[in-house]
Design a protein around this motif. Structure first.
Motif, short mmCIF file in Angstrom:
data_model
loop_
_atom_site.label_atom_id
_atom_site.label_comp_id
_atom_site.label_asym_id
_atom_site.label_seq_id
_atom_site.Cartn_x
_atom_site.Cartn_y
_atom_site.Cartn_z
N GLY A 424 -3.73 53.66 53.90
CA GLY A 424 -2.56 52.60 54.55
C GLY A 424 -2.63 52.43 55.77
N ARG A 425 -1.38 52.42 56.46
CA ARG A 425 -1.23 51.54 57.49
C ARG A 425 -0.10 52.15 58.14
NH1 ARG A 425 -0.30 45.55 57.44
NH2 ARG A 425 0.97 44.69 55.79
N LEU A 426 -0.43 51.90 59.83
CA LEU A 426 1.26 51.68 60.05
C LEU A 426 1.67 50.73 61.09
CD1 LEU A 426 3.35 53.90 61.18
CD2 LEU A 426 2.07 54.23 63.03
N VAL A 427 2.99 50.00 61.06
CA VAL A 427 3.25 48.44 61.83
C VAL A 427 4.26 49.11 62.56
CG1 VAL A 427 3.32 46.01 60.70
CG2 VAL A 427 1.72 47.63 59.89
N LEU A 428 4.09 48.21 63.70
CA LEU A 428 5.19 48.52 64.71
C LEU A 428 5.88 46.75 64.84
CD1 LEU A 428 3.48 50.78 65.77
CD2 LEU A 428 4.44 50.26 67.98
N ALA A 429 7.20 46.61 65.00
CA ALA A 429 8.04 45.43 65.15
C ALA A 429 9.33 45.59 65.58
CB ALA A 429 7.84 45.02 64.14
N ASN A 430 9.05 44.53 67.19
CA ASN A 430 10.71 44.76 67.24
C ASN A 430 12.04 44.55 66.99
OD1 ASN A 430 9.99 45.68 69.71
ND2 ASN A 430 9.30 44.05 70.50
N ARG A 431 12.72 45.31 66.58
CA ARG A 431 14.01 43.91 65.81
C ARG A 431 14.95 43.40 66.02
NH1 ARG A 431 17.12 49.36 64.18
NH2 ARG A 431 18.21 48.22 62.61
N GLU A 432 15.47 42.37 65.50
CA GLU A 432 16.44 41.65 66.29
C GLU A 432 17.49 42.15 66.45
OE1 GLU A 432 18.18 37.11 64.06
OE2 GLU A 432 17.10 38.43 63.54
N GLY A 433 18.23 42.41 67.46
CA GLY A 433 19.59 42.27 67.69
C GLY A 433 18.95 43.70 68.97
N GLY A 435 16.03 47.22 69.62
CA GLY A 435 15.40 48.59 68.79
C GLY A 435 13.75 48.05 68.60
N LEU A 436 13.56 48.64 67.58
CA LEU A 436 11.89 49.17 66.73
C LEU A 436 12.14 49.75 65.31
CD1 LEU A 436 8.79 48.59 67.90
CD2 LEU A 436 8.66 50.80 67.94
N ALA A 437 11.66 48.84 64.46
CA ALA A 437 11.15 49.04 63.24
C ALA A 437 10.28 49.81 63.49
CB ALA A 437 11.31 48.07 62.52
N VAL A 438 9.24 50.72 62.60
CA VAL A 438 7.67 51.45 62.91
C VAL A 438 7.65 51.59 61.18
CG1 VAL A 438 6.64 52.77 63.29
CG2 VAL A 438 8.32 52.44 64.46
N THR A 439 6.91 51.19 61.07
CA THR A 439 6.71 51.13 59.39
C THR A 439 5.65 52.17 58.54
OG1 THR A 439 7.87 48.84 59.17
CG2 THR A 439 6.27 49.56 57.32
N LEU A 440 5.96 52.67 57.76
CA LEU A 440 4.56 53.87 57.61
C LEU A 440 4.02 52.83 56.11
CD1 LEU A 440 2.34 56.46 58.04
CD2 LEU A 440 4.28 57.62 56.80
N MET A 441 3.15 51.81 55.51
CA MET A 441 3.05 51.98 54.05
C MET A 441 1.31 52.65 53.61
SD MET A 441 3.01 47.90 54.30
CE MET A 441 2.21 47.83 56.10
N LEU A 442 1.95 52.77 52.31
CA LEU A 442 1.07 54.60 51.74
C LEU A 442 1.18 53.44 50.53
CD1 LEU A 442 2.04 58.14 53.26
CD2 LEU A 442 1.08 56.24 53.46
N PRO A 443 -0.60 53.22 49.49
CA PRO A 443 -0.40 52.65 48.64
C PRO A 443 -0.37 53.85 46.78
CG PRO A 443 -2.66 53.00 49.95
CD PRO A 443 -2.31 53.93 50.72
N GLN A 444 0.31 53.44 46.23
CA GLN A 444 0.84 55.07 45.67
C GLN A 444 -0.37 54.66 44.06
OE1 GLN A 444 3.28 57.09 46.09
NE2 GLN A 444 2.25 56.49 47.40
N PRO A 445 -0.84 55.32 43.03
CA PRO A 445 -0.81 55.01 42.44
C PRO A 445 -0.26 54.47 41.35
CG PRO A 445 -1.84 57.25 42.52
CD PRO A 445 -0.80 56.71 43.77
N ALA A 446 -1.14 53.27 40.17
CA ALA A 446 -0.54 52.61 39.31
C ALA A 446 0.73 53.56 38.44
CB ALA A 446 -0.66 52.24 38.50
N ILE A 447 0.64 54.47 37.45
CA ILE A 447 0.85 55.68 37.26
C ILE A 447 1.70 56.00 37.21
CG2 ILE A 447 -0.14 57.98 37.88
CD1 ILE A 447 -0.57 58.37 34.88
N GLU A 448 2.20 56.12 38.75
CA GLU A 448 3.36 56.59 39.29
C GLU A 448 4.62 55.66 39.79
OE1 GLU A 448 3.82 59.86 40.58
OE2 GLU A 448 1.84 59.96 40.52
N GLU A 449 4.45 54.71 39.45
CA GLU A 449 5.59 53.21 38.14
C GLU A 449 6.25 52.88 37.86
OE1 GLU A 449 3.93 49.98 40.49
OE2 GLU A 449 2.97 50.18 41.33
N SER A 450 5.83 54.14 36.85
CA SER A 450 6.11 53.72 35.85
C SER A 450 7.19 54.75 35.62
CB SER A 450 4.96 54.14 34.42
OG SER A 450 4.84 55.43 34.68
#
Length: 450
Positions: A424-433, A435-450
């Motif tokens: 996955g990856r890590l993304v940093l972004a300033n929030r409107e108003g 503050g900071l939002a740090v987003t951690l995005m991880l891929p998930q196996p397709a079977i886990e979405e059912s």
């Protein structure tokens, strides 16, 4: 026709005017001949007509043929130059002596030839420049057709894979057999990445990039091999220097007070004044624990094991996390369980939540939002602190970079390492108003979405 400049013309006569004048002239001449013959042969109209036609028709044929001959020559020349243009030869131009519509056609044709000739020259110059750049780049470039035949290779590729000999026409498989096994393994992975060839002092690090595209209706693949050994070694030296500076600074900051406190404690013991010893020992313990935590942080970063993803139910995971650090869960967690290394992800989220609390944000504004869709798990940690400036955000994920006085600069770097180890990856972004939002995005196996 001759390649000569067209002379200046003062009078312009169109083709219609010229041919009208020619027909009128022939008609007047025919009438004059008929009147002359009728003067000598009065009363014989048929004979006069026959003799008039016998005189005027040859004159008309010869005159019209002479006019058409030059026009037909021009048309043949136009056809020839068009055929030359199709063959890529633009070194022709035409000349038409009359000032009429055909002269305009010739001028337009010559202008087209000049444009095509200049475009061809520019194209040749660009091709020469591009070929010079490609041949002299240190990146080895291979263009492989859909049947794995090499159709192009630059000098760096020849030197790397075939001792400087040409590679065009060879099969990629036979060239790879002669190369290092690491290259064959890298090509078999069908993805971009780094690989190492050789051992000891002969070890070389390469980056393999590959791009597929369609050329002339056939699938091709462009392989780019770049040697990174020198760059990585220089970067390694710079990293070690930075690590040594950070560790040296932290050790000095801790050991100097410890030495002073130890000396003070020894003096108090010598004088028999032991009342302050517990306080001194407590400070020494606090500093040594801080130093221990500092060293352990580096050890965790350096010895991060490969993740062992497994199915993980959300509620027990969140309860365990909340027992270690406070946060507000924004919304309900996703219904299906997620797939990750629970211990590593918990460490990553503790780092993010700790940073959020240390940002100056109110504790009740430190929140976490979870979502799972399209094969991706998104974990967003938010705060209402001051956020990050552009300069800080550009360096925030760099190891050992910290804006905190007592920070190690490893929290975000370790979190990014965990995210990337999961794919996955890590993304940093300033929030409107604010503050900071740090987003951690991880891929998930397709079977886990059912």
């Amino acid at each position: 026709m001759a390649n000569r400049p067209m002379p200046a013309k003062s009078l312009r006569l169109s083709l219609l005017t010229r041919w009208t004048a020619l027909v009128a002239t022939l008609l007047v001449l025919g009438i004059g001949i008929a009147l002359l013959i009728a003067h000598f042969l009065p009363g014989q109209p048929l004979l006069v007509m026959g003799l008039s036609l016998a005189c005027i028709v040859p004159i008309a044929v010869i005159t019209i043929r002479a006019q058409l001959q030059s026009m037909l020559s021009l048309f043949r020349a136009l056809s020839g130059t068009v055929a030359s243009y199709q063959d890529g030869d633009f070194a022709f131009s035409l000349r038409w002596p009359q000032n009429d519509e055909l002269s305009d056609l010739v001028a337009a044709h010559n202008a087209l030839g000049d444009v095509l000739r200049q475009q061809r020259l520019d194209l040749v110059q660009r091709e020469l420049l591009l070929d010079t750049m490609v041949q002299n780049t240190p990146v080895a470039m291979l263009l492989v057709a859909d049947k794995r035949a090499i159709v192009y290779a630059n000098l760096a590729a020849r030197q790397l894979l075939n001792d400087g000999r040409r590679l065009e026409g060879h099969q990629l498989a036979e060239i790879v057999q002669q190369a290092a096994p690491a290259l064959a393994e890298a090509l078999a992975r069908s993805t971009d990445g780094l690989f190492t060839s050789g051992e000891g002092e002969q070890e070389e690090v390469y980056h393999l990039a590959r791009r597929r595209f369609s050329l002339n209706g056939r699938q091709h693949e462009l392989l780019l091999l770049r040697q990174l050994t020198l760059e990585l070694r220089r970067q390694e030296v710079q990293t070690w220097k930075k690590v040594i500076r950070v560790i040296s600074h932290e050790l000095n900051n801790s050991l100097a007070p410890l030495a002073s406190l130890a000396h003070s404690g020894a003096e108090l013991v010598r004088r028999g004044q032991t009342a302050r010893l517990p306080q001194i020992l407590a400070i020494i313990e606090e500093r040594t624990r801080h130093l221990e935590s500092f060293i352990l942080g580096y050890a965790r970063f350096a010895k991060l094991p490969a993740p062992r993803p497994a199915s993980c139910a959300w509620q027990p995971f969140l309860d365990s996390l909340a027992a270690q650090i406070a946060f507000v869960l924004d919304g309900a967690p996703p219904a299906p369980p997620a797939f990750f290394d629970a211990a590593q992800l918990q460490q990553a989220l503790i780092n993010l939540l700790k940073n959020a609390h240390e940002s100056g944000s109110n504790a009740d504004c430190v929140s976490m939002h979870l979502s799972q869709a399209h094969g991706m798990l998104r974990i967003e940690v938010r705060d209402r602190g001051p956020g990050m400036t552009e300069a800080v955000m550009d360096n925030a994920l760099v190891p050992f970079y910290s804006t905190k006085r007592s920070g190690t600069g490893l929290g975000l770097a370790l979190t990014r390492e965990i995210a990337e180890a999961h794919g996955g990856r890590l993304v940093l972004a300033n929030r409107e108003g604010g503050g900071l939002a740090v987003t951690l995005m991880l891929p998930q196996p397709a079977i886990e979405e059912s």
